[in-house]
Design an enzyme around this catalytic site. Structure first.
Site, mmCIF file in Angstrom:
data_model
loop_
_atom_site.group_PDB
_atom_site.id
_atom_site.type_symbol
_atom_site.label_atom_id
_atom_site.label_comp_id
_atom_site.label_asym_id
_atom_site.label_seq_id
_atom_site.Cartn_x
_atom_site.Cartn_y
_atom_site.Cartn_z
ATOM 1 N N ARG A 49 0.821 -1.218 0.000
ATOM 2 C CA ARG A 49 0.000 0.000 0.000
ATOM 3 C C ARG A 49 0.853 1.266 0.000
ATOM 4 N NH1 ARG A 49 -4.604 0.358 4.304
ATOM 5 N NH2 ARG A 49 -4.956 -1.877 4.242
ATOM 6 N N TYR A 82 9.334 -3.924 7.222
ATOM 7 C CA TYR A 82 10.414 -4.898 7.338
ATOM 8 C C TYR A 82 10.350 -5.650 8.667
ATOM 9 C CZ TYR A 82 15.064 -6.919 7.362
ATOM 10 O OH TYR A 82 16.115 -7.800 7.422
ATOM 11 N N GLU A 132 9.777 -15.667 9.198
ATOM 12 C CA GLU A 132 10.875 -16.633 9.273
ATOM 13 C C GLU A 132 10.632 -17.755 10.282
ATOM 14 O OE1 GLU A 132 14.614 -14.579 9.477
ATOM 15 O OE2 GLU A 132 14.339 -13.714 7.479
ATOM 16 N N LYS A 152 15.032 -35.022 13.333
ATOM 17 C CA LYS A 152 15.463 -35.817 12.179
ATOM 18 C C LYS A 152 14.789 -35.362 10.889
ATOM 19 C CE LYS A 152 16.967 -40.228 14.127
ATOM 20 N NZ LYS A 152 18.400 -39.934 14.001
#
Ligand SMILES: *[C@@H]1O[C@H](CO)[C@@H](O)[C@H](O)[C@H]1NC(C)=O
Ligand SMILES: *[C@@H]1O[C@H](CO)[C@@H](O)[C@H](O)[C@H]1NC(C)=O
Ligand SMILES: *[C@@H]1O[C@H](CO)[C@@H](O)[C@H](O)[C@H]1NC(C)=O
Length: 433
Positions: A164, A195, A328, A349
């Site tokens: 925007r 950010y 993340e 694993k």
């Protein structure tokens, strides 16, 4: 929306008509372009779709580069390409403005044909395995248009989220490009991307909702930003995704101690920047193990459905909104939740690193040398912005996309990559159709 239903119903007949058109075009090529003596000597595939190749058309400035020797890492050609990239004359010829795209897309048909967009599926296999893309952009229109051209196929569907905060002329030029395609659209809800803050994830979720709603046929979801570029053709991606047997592919690992603060302390956006509030956060809902990953994923339709509808995920999302860089860890965490389609168990694993997952290749400055060759471009926030010298190595990897590319910094790198991919796509056309 009605357009997509129509498209869906008429898909097979459209496909046949387009094949017939392609064959007529081919006959035209045979009659007018190729000298009769050559027909009997060339293997069929080498001239069938030559008109869609990027080589030797319209005398483009980029033709000064020899991509095949650049992709082989030839030192002399690399040196020449570097000089070309910084020459003022060359840059003036290859770099395009917002106005250029707004004007060029007034006539969509000419725009699509002169830019050689693929307007029919290259194979039945690809047509039967449509992909859904979310592309989050805020600037660099030429990067966006080259990226769209590289991944465009009429059977796929593309949602573009424009920040925007983006410049109005950028939004206008993205819109004018998307209006040329029935299967490319702007996200119905948009956010200000900040950010490392939540809205970056929300932008993808908004596109996921639109893609899920608009089409019921796509098999896998891929998200991109404007500085990504593919390393594989659509057919290669389809074949690679099929081998996953419904699993998702994304980075998902134990979160290192150095990152735990991101989920332990609350944050909020102040004047367009994410800041810690000083408050400590509650643990995640259901004491879910929070895993570390990155913002870019290859996810099955079922995974996307879980993101949109699974009650546990809704609670995780509500909890994650004031964390640092939820992009993340959110996808990586959902990927290890029981009963999410295509997920894997939380046990270590099953961890996947960025190098073993197929979603995204990134060269981090601190791993250059031991893990991969040194960046031939330059770094932004410790991430390599690829130069043409990185291409040979990039194309040897199994990842679908690499980040970051910047056409303004190295126009030759993107040109040779798209040249290579188109050439490969045409060479791989399944002639048995
Ligand atoms: C480009 O490079 C390749 C391989 O190095 C070479 O075979 C070819 O002749 C070159 N093409 C041109 C037009 O120079
Ligand atoms: C606008 O686009 C047309 C082709 O669609 C082209 O002929 C014309 O030169 C362009 N004008 C400008 C100012 O770029
Ligand atoms: C999906 O589309 C329907 C109408 O076609 C609309 O009512 C609904 O709000 C849409 N949902 C989302 C999540 O966009």
């Amino acid at each position: 929306m009605a357009l997509f239903t129509r498209l869906g119903q008429g898909r097979h007949s459209t496909y046949i008509i387009l094949r017939v058109c392609a064959i007529l075009a081919l006959l035209w090529t045979v009659v007018f372009v190729i000298s009769p003596s050559k027909i009997y000597w060339d293997p069929l595939s080498s001239w069938h779709y030559r008109w869609l190749d990027y080589t030797e058309y319209e005398g483009n400035a980029e033709d000064a580069c020899n991509c095949s020797s650049l992709l082989q890492g030839d030192a002399h050609s690399l040196e020449q390409a570097k000089l070309l990239s910084i020459s003022r004359d060359f840059r003036k010829k290859v770099l395009r403005s917002h106005d250029y795209y707004i004007n060029a897309t007034r006539d969509c048909r000419t725009f699509k044909s002169s830019r050689k967009y693929l307007m029919f599926p290259l194979s039945k296999e690809e047509e039967d395995f449509p992909l859904a893309y979310s592309i989050v952009v805020h600037h660099k229109i030429q990067n966006f248009e080259h990226l769209l051209r590289a991944i465009y196929a009429p059977q796929n569907i593309y949602c573009v989220h424009v920040d925007r905060n983006a410049e109005v002329s950028f939004l206008e030029s993205v819109m004018s490009i998307t209006f040329c395609f029935p299967n490319v659209f702007i996200a119905s809800q948009t956010v200000d991307v900040v950010y490392a803050a939540w809205p970056r994830v929300q932008a993808d979720i908004n596109c996921m909702a639109d893609l899920f709603n608009v089409s019921t046929t796509w098999k896998y979801f891929i998200n991109l930003c404007g500085q990504d570029f593919p390393l594989k053709t659509n057919l290669e991606m389809v074949r690679s995704l099929k081998t996953l047997n419904g699993a998702n592919s994304m980075e998902t690992e134990k979160m290192g101690n150095g990152k735990i603060w991101r989920i332990k302390s609350a944050h909020r956006i102040v004047d367009g920047l994410l800041q810690a509030t000083g408050e400590t956060k509650e643990p995640p809902p259901f004491n879910l193990p929070i895993l570390s990953g990155n913002a870019y994923i290859l996810a099955s339709r079922g995974y996307v459905q879980s993101v949109l509808k699974d009650e546990r995920v809704q609670q995780l999302i509500a909890w994650a909104k004031d964390t640092y860089s939820p992009d993340e860890f959110l996808w990586a965490t959902i990927q290890r939740m029981p009963n999410v389609p295509g997920s894997s168990p939380p046990d270590a694993k099953y961890d996947l690193s960025d190098m073993t997952s197929r979603a995204r290749l990134v060269k981090w400055e601190w791993h250059e040398g031991p893990v991969y060759p040194v960046c031939s471009g330059y770094h932004v926030r410790s991430i390599c912005v690829y130069g043409v010298g990185d291409l040979q190595w990039l194309l040897e990897q199994h990842h679908f996309f690499a980040n970051k590319f910047d056409l303004e910094a190295d126009p030759v790198a993107i040109h040779c990559l798209e040249w290579h991919l188109r050439h490969k796509a045409l060479a791989d056309i399944d002639l048995s159709l």
